[in-house]
Write a protein that holds these residues in place. Sequence first.
Motif, PDB file in Angstrom:
ATOM      1  N   ASP A  75       0.887  -1.159   0.000  1.00  0.00           N
ATOM      2  CA  ASP A  75       0.000   0.000   0.000  1.00  0.00           C
ATOM      3  C   ASP A  75       0.927   1.211   0.000  1.00  0.00           C
ATOM      4  N   PHE A  76       1.224   1.722  -1.187  1.00  0.00           N
ATOM      5  CA  PHE A  76       2.261   2.753  -1.312  1.00  0.00           C
ATOM      6  C   PHE A  76       1.843   4.120  -0.784  1.00  0.00           C
ATOM      7  N   GLY A  77       0.570   4.411  -0.859  1.00  0.00           N
ATOM      8  CA  GLY A  77       0.181   5.775  -0.521  1.00  0.00           C
ATOM      9  C   GLY A  77       0.702   6.727  -1.589  1.00  0.00           C
ATOM     10  N   ARG A  78       0.973   7.951  -1.195  1.00  0.00           N
ATOM     11  CA  ARG A  78       1.452   8.951  -2.150  1.00  0.00           C
ATOM     12  C   ARG A  78       2.975   8.949  -2.175  1.00  0.00           C
ATOM     13  N   VAL A  79       3.548   8.796  -3.350  1.00  0.00           N
ATOM     14  CA  VAL A  79       4.993   8.848  -3.533  1.00  0.00           C
ATOM     15  C   VAL A  79       5.273   9.872  -4.625  1.00  0.00           C
ATOM     16  N   ARG A  80       6.124  10.843  -4.313  1.00  0.00           N
ATOM     17  CA  ARG A  80       6.408  11.911  -5.257  1.00  0.00           C
ATOM     18  C   ARG A  80       7.858  11.850  -5.737  1.00  0.00           C
ATOM     19  N   ARG A  81       8.082  12.305  -6.970  1.00  0.00           N
ATOM     20  CA  ARG A  81       9.436  12.351  -7.509  1.00  0.00           C
ATOM     21  C   ARG A  81      10.358  13.174  -6.614  1.00  0.00           C
ATOM     22  N   GLU A  82       9.875  14.325  -6.162  1.00  0.00           N
ATOM     23  CA  GLU A  82      10.739  15.212  -5.380  1.00  0.00           C
ATOM     24  C   GLU A  82      11.173  14.588  -4.061  1.00  0.00           C
ATOM     25  N   ASP A  83      10.317  13.741  -3.477  1.00  0.00           N
ATOM     26  CA  ASP A  83      10.702  13.052  -2.245  1.00  0.00           C
ATOM     27  C   ASP A  83      11.819  12.036  -2.523  1.00  0.00           C
ATOM     28  N   ILE A  84      11.694  11.336  -3.633  1.00  0.00           N
ATOM     29  CA  ILE A  84      12.739  10.383  -4.018  1.00  0.00           C
ATOM     30  C   ILE A  84      14.040  11.114  -4.294  1.00  0.00           C
ATOM     31  N   GLU A  85      13.976  12.177  -5.063  1.00  0.00           N
ATOM     32  CA  GLU A  85      15.171  12.918  -5.456  1.00  0.00           C
ATOM     33  C   GLU A  85      15.874  13.558  -4.271  1.00  0.00           C
ATOM     34  N   ALA A  86      15.140  13.807  -3.192  1.00  0.00           N
ATOM     35  CA  ALA A  86      15.739  14.386  -1.981  1.00  0.00           C
ATOM     36  C   ALA A  86      16.370  13.333  -1.089  1.00  0.00           C
ATOM     37  N   GLY A  87      16.228  12.047  -1.442  1.00  0.00           N
ATOM     38  CA  GLY A  87      16.733  10.966  -0.615  1.00  0.00           C
ATOM     39  C   GLY A  87      18.216  10.733  -0.774  1.00  0.00           C
ATOM     40  N   PRO A  88      18.756   9.759  -0.046  1.00  0.00           N
ATOM     41  CA  PRO A  88      20.189   9.467  -0.104  1.00  0.00           C
ATOM     42  C   PRO A  88      20.609   8.949  -1.472  1.00  0.00           C
ATOM     43  N   LYS A  89      21.890   9.053  -1.778  1.00  0.00           N
ATOM     44  CA  LYS A  89      22.419   8.604  -3.061  1.00  0.00           C
ATOM     45  C   LYS A  89      22.694   7.102  -3.021  1.00  0.00           C
ATOM     46  N   ASN A  90      21.672   6.337  -2.760  1.00  0.00           N
ATOM     47  CA  ASN A  90      21.744   4.878  -2.777  1.00  0.00           C
ATOM     48  C   ASN A  90      20.315   4.353  -2.904  1.00  0.00           C
ATOM     49  N   ILE A  91      20.133   3.057  -2.788  1.00  0.00           N
ATOM     50  CA  ILE A  91      18.799   2.496  -3.032  1.00  0.00           C
ATOM     51  C   ILE A  91      17.759   2.940  -2.015  1.00  0.00           C
ATOM     52  N   TRP A  92      18.207   3.464  -0.875  1.00  0.00           N
ATOM     53  CA  TRP A  92      17.226   3.846   0.142  1.00  0.00           C
ATOM     54  C   TRP A  92      16.454   5.107  -0.232  1.00  0.00           C
ATOM     55  N   ARG A  93      16.813   5.781  -1.338  1.00  0.00           N
ATOM     56  CA  ARG A  93      15.965   6.872  -1.828  1.00  0.00           C
ATOM     57  C   ARG A  93      14.612   6.309  -2.281  1.00  0.00           C
ATOM     58  N   TYR A  94      14.556   5.004  -2.530  1.00  0.00           N
ATOM     59  CA  TYR A  94      13.315   4.349  -2.960  1.00  0.00           C
ATOM     60  C   TYR A  94      12.673   3.547  -1.832  1.00  0.00           C
ATOM     61  N   LYS A  95      12.992   3.865  -0.600  1.00  0.00           N
ATOM     62  CA  LYS A  95      12.511   3.036   0.515  1.00  0.00           C
ATOM     63  C   LYS A  95      10.983   3.001   0.600  1.00  0.00           C
ATOM     64  N   LYS A  96      10.309   4.041   0.111  1.00  0.00           N
ATOM     65  CA  LYS A  96       8.851   4.040   0.124  1.00  0.00           C
ATOM     66  C   LYS A  96       8.260   3.081  -0.906  1.00  0.00           C
ATOM     67  N   LEU A  97       9.129   2.442  -1.685  1.00  0.00           N
ATOM     68  CA  LEU A  97       8.695   1.475  -2.688  1.00  0.00           C
ATOM     69  C   LEU A  97       9.244   0.083  -2.399  1.00  0.00           C
ATOM     70  N   LEU A  98       9.835  -0.102  -1.208  1.00  0.00           N
ATOM     71  CA  LEU A  98      10.516  -1.352  -0.867  1.00  0.00           C
ATOM     72  C   LEU A  98      10.029  -1.898   0.484  1.00  0.00           C
ATOM     73  N   PRO A  99      10.177  -3.217   0.721  1.00  0.00           N
ATOM     74  CA  PRO A  99       9.769  -3.809   2.006  1.00  0.00           C
ATOM     75  C   PRO A  99      10.872  -3.689   3.056  1.00  0.00           C
ATOM     76  N   VAL A 100      11.127  -2.446   3.467  1.00  0.00           N
ATOM     77  CA  VAL A 100      12.203  -2.182   4.423  1.00  0.00           C
ATOM     78  C   VAL A 100      11.705  -1.212   5.495  1.00  0.00           C
ATOM     79  N   PRO A 101      12.358  -1.195   6.664  1.00  0.00           N
ATOM     80  CA  PRO A 101      11.944  -0.294   7.738  1.00  0.00           C
ATOM     81  C   PRO A 101      12.046   1.174   7.335  1.00  0.00           C
ATOM     82  N   SER A 102      11.262   2.002   7.988  1.00  0.00           N
ATOM     83  CA  SER A 102      11.241   3.427   7.670  1.00  0.00           C
ATOM     84  C   SER A 102      12.559   4.116   7.975  1.00  0.00           C
ATOM     85  N   ASN A 103      13.376   3.518   8.866  1.00  0.00           N
ATOM     86  CA  ASN A 103      14.670   4.106   9.226  1.00  0.00           C
ATOM     87  C   ASN A 103      15.837   3.308   8.659  1.00  0.00           C
ATOM     88  N   VAL A 104      15.621   2.609   7.556  1.00  0.00           N
ATOM     89  CA  VAL A 104      16.608   1.655   7.048  1.00  0.00           C
ATOM     90  C   VAL A 104      17.969   2.282   6.798  1.00  0.00           C
TER      91      VAL A 104
END
Length: 421
Positions: free
Chosen positions: A51-80
């Motif tokens: 259940d993804f909810g709302r995911v925006r490009r700008e939120d992804i682009e503001a994330g870390p320079k690794n796969i955890w920028r996509y954490k809202k699209l992955l089965p991982v903890p919120s503080n991964v």
Amino acid sequence: MTATLGTTSATKTPDLGPAVELVSKEEGHRQPLAPEFVSAEDFSPLEVAYDFGRVRREDIEAGPKNIWRYKKLLPVPSNVEEIPNTEPGATRLVRADRLAKELGLKRVWVKDDTGNPTHSFKDRVVAVALAAAREFGFEVLACPSTGNLANATAAAAARAGWRSVVLIPKTLERAKILTTAVYDGDLLAIDGNYDDVNRLATELAGEHPTWAFVNVNVRPYYSEGSKTLAFEVAEQLGWRIPPQIVVPIASGSQLTKVDKGFRELGQLGLVDASPYKVFGAQATGCSPVSAAFRAGQDVVQPVKPDTIARSLAIGNPADGPYVLDIVNRTGGAIEDVSDEEVVEGIRLLARTEGIFTETAGGVTVATAKKLVETGKLDPDAETVLLITGDGLKTLDAIENHVGPKAVLPPSAAAVNKALGY
């Protein structure tokens, strides 16, 4: 199959971000999130539902320079990203004009995953598997492997302070053995091929409830890590899906998850849901999915691997039937290439783009060439090639094919003569 864990994990609700349940791939049976990989209802593989909810490009682009920028699209903890991990991803997408010209394609991009921490895409999937395993209360990170996964599992466990147990065929490339053993985990060489090793891992997973076999009992979470290849390619292309992509096939999981990643981006409105074609690449010495595709079958018959592309040498690929479904649905194709073509693919990529790939990448490049020659790849359509591992891991594949042009005395005259001056 179920792993029974201790009291601590049994009383804890796992924080796996947007993941809400597991669903069987055949009949869609749903069940709670758990370290299970096969549905008890229809005996098909389980995969993660969200259940993804709302995911925006700008939120992804503001994330870390690794796969955890996509954490809202992955089965991982919120503080991964706050927990020690190898931080894979953010590898380069290279515009490969010289390679494109050699292949007869108008525009080619190479997704160069050799830049990951242990120099293959497996760092992505292991990072996600470890994050999920921690939430389920496991204590040991384990895997059966053809090489790259062994490297990634041992390194991720070392970074996290976990014990690792890694099972490999004893015939694995020497470089991959050394680049796993250096992390000082429990590396065990088994007298058998990968399919033998994988069966052993499944047995051990049932006997050791605190061991998380990344590609067995936590496989649904592990496999989701491959989606990050699709996410990165789309973002690096300016938030669009490439019309054509060529993916190497071992178990087939990577190809299925790249497709899933593209579909999720479209469903969320992060990209235009434009059509794309997925193409699969195998080595002829282990090409059960290619053979099934060529025969028009939906059943993949197991084979005994015999190829230099050992990282793809899985004779009974778990996701083979789903690969066929995706390739047929998208209008793609699957081809296989000989060991000689694999070596030439490695050399072609190196001499045109300065990227040294392992044998799996040689399979991808050589297959792309064959797909163009057989008219299956559209020469005018933008094409992405997935290069998933570093050539330093498979030096034995090329050691008899390359070397010095000449052996000379320390003389300028000798150098000039050798170079034709």
